[in-house]
Design a protein around this motif. Structure first.
Motif, PDB file in Angstrom:
ATOM      1  N   ALA A  44      80.152  49.639  78.101  1.00  0.00           N
ATOM      2  CA  ALA A  44      80.094  48.511  79.683  1.00  0.00           C
ATOM      3  C   ALA A  44      82.292  47.367  78.880  1.00  0.00           C
ATOM      4  O   ALA A  44      82.456  47.108  79.185  1.00  0.00           O
ATOM      5  CB  ALA A  44      79.068  47.484  78.967  1.00  0.00           C
ATOM      6  N   GLN A  45      81.698  47.329  77.473  1.00  0.00           N
ATOM      7  CA  GLN A  45      82.574  46.830  76.788  1.00  0.00           C
ATOM      8  C   GLN A  45      84.473  47.650  77.090  1.00  0.00           C
ATOM      9  O   GLN A  45      84.979  46.783  77.476  1.00  0.00           O
ATOM     10  CB  GLN A  45      82.445  46.372  75.204  1.00  0.00           C
ATOM     11  N   ILE A  81      84.898  49.446  79.120  1.00  0.00           N
ATOM     12  CA  ILE A  81      85.152  49.104  80.831  1.00  0.00           C
ATOM     13  C   ILE A  81      85.601  48.405  81.363  1.00  0.00           C
ATOM     14  O   ILE A  81      86.483  47.822  81.671  1.00  0.00           O
ATOM     15  CB  ILE A  81      84.106  49.302  81.812  1.00  0.00           C
ATOM     16  N   SER A  82      85.205  46.886  80.941  1.00  0.00           N
ATOM     17  CA  SER A  82      85.399  45.411  81.434  1.00  0.00           C
ATOM     18  C   SER A  82      86.273  44.456  80.078  1.00  0.00           C
ATOM     19  O   SER A  82      86.725  43.889  80.644  1.00  0.00           O
ATOM     20  CB  SER A  82      83.476  44.805  81.073  1.00  0.00           C
ATOM     21  N   GLN A 129      86.938  40.616  80.347  1.00  0.00           N
ATOM     22  CA  GLN A 129      85.635  39.825  81.175  1.00  0.00           C
ATOM     23  C   GLN A 129      83.906  40.592  80.526  1.00  0.00           C
ATOM     24  O   GLN A 129      83.371  39.756  81.702  1.00  0.00           O
ATOM     25  CB  GLN A 129      85.869  40.703  82.912  1.00  0.00           C
ATOM     26  N   PHE A 130      83.891  41.507  79.837  1.00  0.00           N
ATOM     27  CA  PHE A 130      82.500  41.616  79.446  1.00  0.00           C
ATOM     28  C   PHE A 130      81.162  40.121  79.249  1.00  0.00           C
ATOM     29  O   PHE A 130      80.423  40.662  80.072  1.00  0.00           O
ATOM     30  CB  PHE A 130      82.371  42.593  78.109  1.00  0.00           C
ATOM     31  N   TRP A 183      81.089  39.387  83.741  1.00  0.00           N
ATOM     32  CA  TRP A 183      80.214  40.661  84.568  1.00  0.00           C
ATOM     33  C   TRP A 183      79.977  42.384  83.558  1.00  0.00           C
ATOM     34  O   TRP A 183      78.666  42.857  84.056  1.00  0.00           O
ATOM     35  CB  TRP A 183      81.196  40.887  85.896  1.00  0.00           C
ATOM     36  N   GLY A 184      80.789  42.544  82.279  1.00  0.00           N
ATOM     37  CA  GLY A 184      80.672  43.692  81.887  1.00  0.00           C
ATOM     38  C   GLY A 184      78.587  44.097  81.636  1.00  0.00           C
ATOM     39  O   GLY A 184      78.876  45.019  80.908  1.00  0.00           O
ATOM     40  N   TRP A 185      78.247  42.652  80.655  1.00  0.00           N
ATOM     41  CA  TRP A 185      76.949  42.668  80.688  1.00  0.00           C
ATOM     42  C   TRP A 185      76.122  43.465  81.098  1.00  0.00           C
ATOM     43  O   TRP A 185      74.840  43.833  80.767  1.00  0.00           O
ATOM     44  CB  TRP A 185      77.218  41.223  79.838  1.00  0.00           C
ATOM     45  N   LEU A 220      76.099  45.394  83.471  1.00  0.00           N
ATOM     46  CA  LEU A 220      76.463  47.469  83.952  1.00  0.00           C
ATOM     47  C   LEU A 220      74.928  47.807  82.755  1.00  0.00           C
ATOM     48  O   LEU A 220      74.229  48.547  83.527  1.00  0.00           O
ATOM     49  CB  LEU A 220      77.351  47.938  83.246  1.00  0.00           C
TER      50      LEU A 220
END
Length: 453
Positions: A178-179, A181-182, A185-186, A189-191, A193
């Motif tokens: 997720a880190q 991918i985002s 922006q983790f 919104w990334g957190w 996922l």
């Protein structure tokens, strides 16, 4: 009337039950681990903002510990249901509760959006997670052990134990992905996922558990009681009245791993990033590698316990934990990523794997069938609230107070020594007839003395 499972061979029933307990445990511990990882990395600023970063971090780790407050409650409720209506139905219930609360966390608004309601709702859902996990472990362990052959209970019981490390591996892996991918922006919104992924995992786990078989030991005990027209006693009062000694042994035997495990997983992530000022990936990768090795070694030590005994296997792991505590922290403090990986690997591969692998079989061999779910769940989860839940936040406070890690080494040595004393008070149980435990004048039922205090 024949059931869908009546045509299955005993070996097929064992495999289905083992898969049910193991896969369900993996998914539930994935969901539990995702919270701990997010708490260590971003929940401080998202849900507990403060002008002092250290205060926010302690508050976030404290919210991780909140879940442990509900685990004994979950153990009492699920133990009662598991001993009265069955292991399978209870495990399905805990699974649904866990998956629903985890997905809901992924949808929560943060402090910036709704103020104090954000941490309040987060802690409520964390309590719900804790309630579900409080009943999960006992059921998964029992399903595996009660379906195993007499000489394979250690090996079978060890498989649901890999759920914790598999969940840890998958959880930290999901957060790492997720880190990636985002990116920056983790924290926005990334957190979310990894929490929302639990919905897909829940569908798989629910299907597996619905198709599993009930424990034959439970069915046999229930049929015997019905045949004798006996009124089934409430398991919770029975445990505290007639099985106090095994309950105490179960509680304190967990001290070697209950809190120490979270020192080298959840606390480590925060310590590496916040105190040592190193990239968060150092801690994440170390935990992931250690977890992968732990997954391999837990069934190995479970099988070893079937040969050399539960106690000898446990004592080996406890000795490793005590002797290696100071060297491991010295390795971590070097800041070298390979030293950090090596230190975590020593604990998870040799120390934790050895003591943790034997607990399902050891616990099940302490209690008779009619109170087994209650006895092992209450013992296991009470230890969790005493040690595991708030170990990360206590460790953070001690490091701030002392400026070093020597208090953590002292805690590790003391708690592990207590568990050794507790296990020493039990008799070796690998050769027992599991169905005969607690029955008077039963052959090969030496530890029945433990169940009559």
């Amino acid at each position: 009337m024949p059931t869908a499972h009546s045509a299955l061979s005993p070996d097929q029933v064992r495999r289905k039950s083992l898969i049910s307990g193991t896969v369900g445990a993996i998914i539930e511990w994935y969901e539990y681990t995702v919270y701990g990882t997010a708490a260590a990395l971003v929940f401080g600023t998202l849900f507990f903002p403060s002008t002092e970063p250290g205060v926010s971090q302690i508050a976030a780790l404290a919210s991780f510990g909140v879940g442990f407050l509900a685990r004994p409650v979950g153990a009492f409720v699920s133990g009662h249901l598991g001993d009265r209506i069955g292991r399978k139905s209870t495990l399905i219930l805990t699974f649904l509760i866990m998956s629903g609360s985890t997905a809901a966390i992924g949808l929560l608004p943060t402090y910036d959006a709704v103020g104090l309601w954000a941490p309040i709702l987060l802690c409520i859902l964390r309590l719900t997670q804790g309630f579900a996990v409080g009943g999960e472990w006992g059921g998964a362990a029992i399903i595996a052990v009660e379906n195993a052959h007499k000489g394979r209970r250690g090996f079978f019981g060890a498989w649901p134990q890999i759920g914790v490390s598999c969940g840890l591996l998958l959880g930290t892996g999901a957060v790492t992905l997720a880190q990636a991918i985002s990116g920056d922006q983790f924290g926005d919104w990334g957190w979310r996922l990894p929490f929302l992924i639990s919905l897909a995992l829940a569908a798989v786990g629910l299907y597996i558990r619905l198709n599993a078989s009930e424990s034959p030991a439970f069915l046999a005990a229930k049929a015997e009681a019905e045949k004798k027209q006996e009124h089934q006693k409430a398991p919770i009062p029975a445990v505290f009245k007639h099985h106090r000694k095994p309950l105490i042994i179960a509680l304190f035997s967990r001290f070697a791993e209950a809190g120490n495990y979270y020192l080298f997983t959840v606390f480590l992530l925060s310590y590496v990033a916040s105190t040592l000022k190193l990239p968060a990936s150092y801690g994440l990768v170390a935990v992931m590698i250690g977890s992968a090795l732990n997954i391999i070694m837990i069934p190995v030590f479970g099988a070893i316990s079937d040969k050399v005994g539960r106690k000898n296997t446990f004592f080996f792991g406890a000795a490793v934990i005590i002797v290696s505590a100071w060297p491991i922290f010295a390795m971590i403090q070097t800041g070298n990523p390979f030293a950090i990986m090596g230190g975590v690997a020593i604990f998870l591969t040799l120390g934790h794997a050895a003591v943790y692998s034997v607990l399902p079989a050891f616990y099940c061999e302490l209690f008779p069938t009619e109170v087994r779910y209650t006895g092992i769940s209450v013992g296991y989860q009470t230890a969790a609230i005493l040690l595991a839940g708030f170990t990360p936040v206590i460790a953070s406070a001690l490091v701030l107070w002392s400026g070093g890690t020597w208090p953590l080494v002292a805690i590790i040595v003391l708690t592990t020594a207590i568990s050794v004393i507790a296990v020493s008070a039990a008799k070796e149980s690998k050769d027992l007839d599991l169905d005969a435990i607690g029955k008077p004048n039963a052959a090969h039922n030496e530890p029945s003395r433990l169940t009559t205090y």
